[in-house]
Design a protein around this motif. Structure first.
Motif, PDB file in Angstrom:
ATOM      1  N   ALA A   1     -49.529  51.451  22.840  1.00 18.74           N
ATOM      2  CA  ALA A   1     -48.288  51.813  22.152  1.00 18.74           C
ATOM      3  C   ALA A   1     -48.168  51.176  20.767  1.00 18.74           C
ATOM      4  O   ALA A   1     -47.145  51.321  20.107  1.00 18.74           O
ATOM      5  CB  ALA A   1     -47.093  51.404  23.010  1.00 18.74           C
ATOM      6  N   ASP A   2     -49.222  50.492  20.317  1.00 21.17           N
ATOM      7  CA  ASP A   2     -49.173  49.833  19.009  1.00 21.17           C
ATOM      8  C   ASP A   2     -49.251  50.849  17.869  1.00 21.17           C
ATOM      9  O   ASP A   2     -49.847  51.919  18.012  1.00 21.17           O
ATOM     10  CB  ASP A   2     -50.311  48.820  18.873  1.00 21.17           C
ATOM     11  CG  ASP A   2     -50.142  47.627  19.794  1.00 21.17           C
ATOM     12  OD1 ASP A   2     -49.005  47.372  20.221  1.00 21.17           O
ATOM     13  OD2 ASP A   2     -51.153  46.965  20.100  1.00 21.17           O
ATOM     14  N   ASP A   3     -48.689  50.488  16.745  1.00 23.98           N
ATOM     15  CA  ASP A   3     -48.800  51.294  15.541  1.00 23.98           C
ATOM     16  C   ASP A   3     -50.026  50.867  14.743  1.00 23.98           C
ATOM     17  O   ASP A   3     -50.450  49.702  14.808  1.00 23.98           O
ATOM     18  CB  ASP A   3     -47.562  51.143  14.654  1.00 23.98           C
ATOM     19  CG  ASP A   3     -46.341  51.857  15.219  1.00 23.98           C
ATOM     20  OD1 ASP A   3     -46.527  52.832  15.977  1.00 23.98           O
ATOM     21  OD2 ASP A   3     -45.215  51.439  14.896  1.00 23.98           O
ATOM     22  N   ILE A   4     -50.592  51.801  14.005  1.00 25.53           N
ATOM     23  CA  ILE A   4     -51.688  51.473  13.097  1.00 25.53           C
ATOM     24  C   ILE A   4     -51.234  51.789  11.678  1.00 25.53           C
ATOM     25  O   ILE A   4     -50.673  52.848  11.423  1.00 25.53           O
ATOM     26  CB  ILE A   4     -52.975  52.249  13.440  1.00 25.53           C
ATOM     27  CG1 ILE A   4     -52.692  53.739  13.626  1.00 25.53           C
ATOM     28  CG2 ILE A   4     -53.640  51.658  14.679  1.00 25.53           C
ATOM     29  CD1 ILE A   4     -53.941  54.576  13.844  1.00 25.53           C
ATOM     30  N   PRO A   5     -51.465  50.870  10.743  1.00 31.45           N
ATOM     31  CA  PRO A   5     -51.004  51.103   9.364  1.00 31.45           C
ATOM     32  C   PRO A   5     -51.806  52.173   8.633  1.00 31.45           C
ATOM     33  O   PRO A   5     -51.319  52.773   7.681  1.00 31.45           O
ATOM     34  CB  PRO A   5     -51.175  49.737   8.698  1.00 31.45           C
ATOM     35  CG  PRO A   5     -52.181  49.014   9.536  1.00 31.45           C
ATOM     36  CD  PRO A   5     -52.000  49.515  10.929  1.00 31.45           C
ATOM     37  N   ILE A   6     -53.050  52.404   9.062  1.00 26.59           N
ATOM     38  CA  ILE A   6     -53.880  53.445   8.466  1.00 26.59           C
ATOM     39  C   ILE A   6     -54.246  54.439   9.562  1.00 26.59           C
ATOM     40  O   ILE A   6     -54.727  54.045  10.637  1.00 26.59           O
ATOM     41  CB  ILE A   6     -55.165  52.865   7.846  1.00 26.59           C
ATOM     42  CG1 ILE A   6     -54.815  51.859   6.745  1.00 26.59           C
ATOM     43  CG2 ILE A   6     -56.052  53.979   7.292  1.00 26.59           C
ATOM     44  CD1 ILE A   6     -56.007  51.085   6.224  1.00 26.59           C
ATOM     45  N   SER A   7     -54.019  55.704   9.331  1.00 28.06           N
ATOM     46  CA  SER A   7     -54.325  56.727  10.331  1.00 28.06           C
ATOM     47  C   SER A   7     -55.278  57.755   9.735  1.00 28.06           C
ATOM     48  O   SER A   7     -55.494  57.784   8.513  1.00 28.06           O
ATOM     49  CB  SER A   7     -53.040  57.430  10.793  1.00 28.06           C
ATOM     50  OG  SER A   7     -52.703  58.502   9.937  1.00 28.06           O
ATOM     51  N   PRO A   8     -55.851  58.625  10.560  1.00 29.76           N
ATOM     52  CA  PRO A   8     -56.723  59.684  10.032  1.00 29.76           C
ATOM     53  C   PRO A   8     -56.006  60.651   9.095  1.00 29.76           C
ATOM     54  O   PRO A   8     -56.660  61.456   8.440  1.00 29.76           O
ATOM     55  CB  PRO A   8     -57.199  60.407  11.307  1.00 29.76           C
ATOM     56  CG  PRO A   8     -57.122  59.364  12.377  1.00 29.76           C
ATOM     57  CD  PRO A   8     -55.885  58.583  12.032  1.00 29.76           C
ATOM     58  N   LEU A   9     -54.680  60.580   9.027  1.00 29.43           N
ATOM     59  CA  LEU A   9     -53.932  61.426   8.101  1.00 29.43           C
ATOM     60  C   LEU A   9     -53.698  60.733   6.761  1.00 29.43           C
ATOM     61  O   LEU A   9     -53.176  61.340   5.824  1.00 29.43           O
ATOM     62  CB  LEU A   9     -52.593  61.835   8.708  1.00 29.43           C
ATOM     63  CG  LEU A   9     -52.590  63.092   9.596  1.00 29.43           C
ATOM     64  CD1 LEU A   9     -53.534  62.939  10.771  1.00 29.43           C
ATOM     65  CD2 LEU A   9     -51.202  63.408  10.088  1.00 29.43           C
ATOM     66  N   THR A  10     -54.084  59.458   6.648  1.00 35.57           N
ATOM     67  CA  THR A  10     -54.010  58.735   5.381  1.00 35.57           C
ATOM     68  C   THR A  10     -55.092  59.282   4.458  1.00 35.57           C
ATOM     69  O   THR A  10     -56.280  59.207   4.774  1.00 35.57           O
ATOM     70  CB  THR A  10     -54.227  57.225   5.591  1.00 35.57           C
ATOM     71  OG1 THR A  10     -53.286  56.724   6.548  1.00 35.57           O
ATOM     72  CG2 THR A  10     -54.066  56.464   4.283  1.00 35.57           C
TER      73      THR A  10
END
Length: 211
Positions: free
Chosen positions: A110-119
């Motif tokens: 459930a953690d957030d990631i600051p960089i995603s494949p949509l970045t």
């Protein structure tokens, strides 16, 4: 991590969302054909590689991943821009090997990631060495993303190293590296090479600069 330029939401998902009862769980249980059509749409969009680690995936060996998790962002559970495909991240191997490292969605939870494949510039924020290790290049967001997804575990490192090895000992003068770069993302059959973005980085930074 591969950059994904999202396409328009597929009609299967749009039609499903218009129903009186619609949720990701309901779709999984009651509308498996819609879910599978959605999965294929996502796989084609990202070249049949895991959006996080770049492993090859297909219709059976993949999961539909929510970049923003359903628990914390229920309003995004059916938003196409929040959906990608991920590998199983080692979760399917834990039963026979409790020490097998989890990664990608299986480690992210459930953690957030600051960089995603949509970045848009996500592929430029990570660097790789010849041993398959991923580095954050002193970028705090990249460092946290690597940690949350556990992208530097030894299993993935060794697999990236093996993929790089196919190019490492080629004689630069005998290879058209521009053509090799094109082959990595040759999407005629909607399939990219495994670890395509790692191979692109390696060719651009270890081969082309000496070519």
């Amino acid at each position: 991590m591969i950059y994904i330029k999202k396409q328009p939401c597929p009609s299967c998902l749009e039609n499903y969302k218009s129903k009186r009862i619609s949720s990701f769980k309901h779709m999984s249980l009651e509308e498996p054909n819609v879910k599978q059509e959605l999965r294929i749409s996502l796989l084609i969009e990202q070249g049949y590689v895991c959006a996080y680690c770049g492993s090859k995936i297909d219709e059976t060996e993949s999961i539909i991943e929510h970049i923003k998790c359903r628990q914390n962002y229920p309003e995004l559970q059916l938003e196409y821009t929040n959906l990608i495909c991920s590998c199983r991240g080692g979760s399917n191997k834990r039963s026979s090997n409790p020490q097998y490292p989890l990664h990608c969605d299986a480690h992210k939870g459930a953690d957030d990631i600051p960089i995603s494949p949509l970045t848009e510039n996500c592929q430029e924020l990570f660097v790789y060495d010849e041993n398959g290790e991923i580095h954050d290049n002193d970028n705090h967001d990249a460092k946290k993303t690597i940690e949350v997804l556990n992208l530097n575990n030894k299993i993935l490192q060794n697999r990236r190293k093996a993929a790089i090895a196919a190019y490492k000992y080629l004689n630069e003068s005998d290879v058209n590296w521009a053509e090799e770069l094109q082959k990595i993302y040759d999407n005629q059959e909607h399939h990219f090479k495994e670890f395509c973005f790692v191979l692109e980085y390696y060719i651009r930074n270890y081969k082309l600069q000496h070519y």
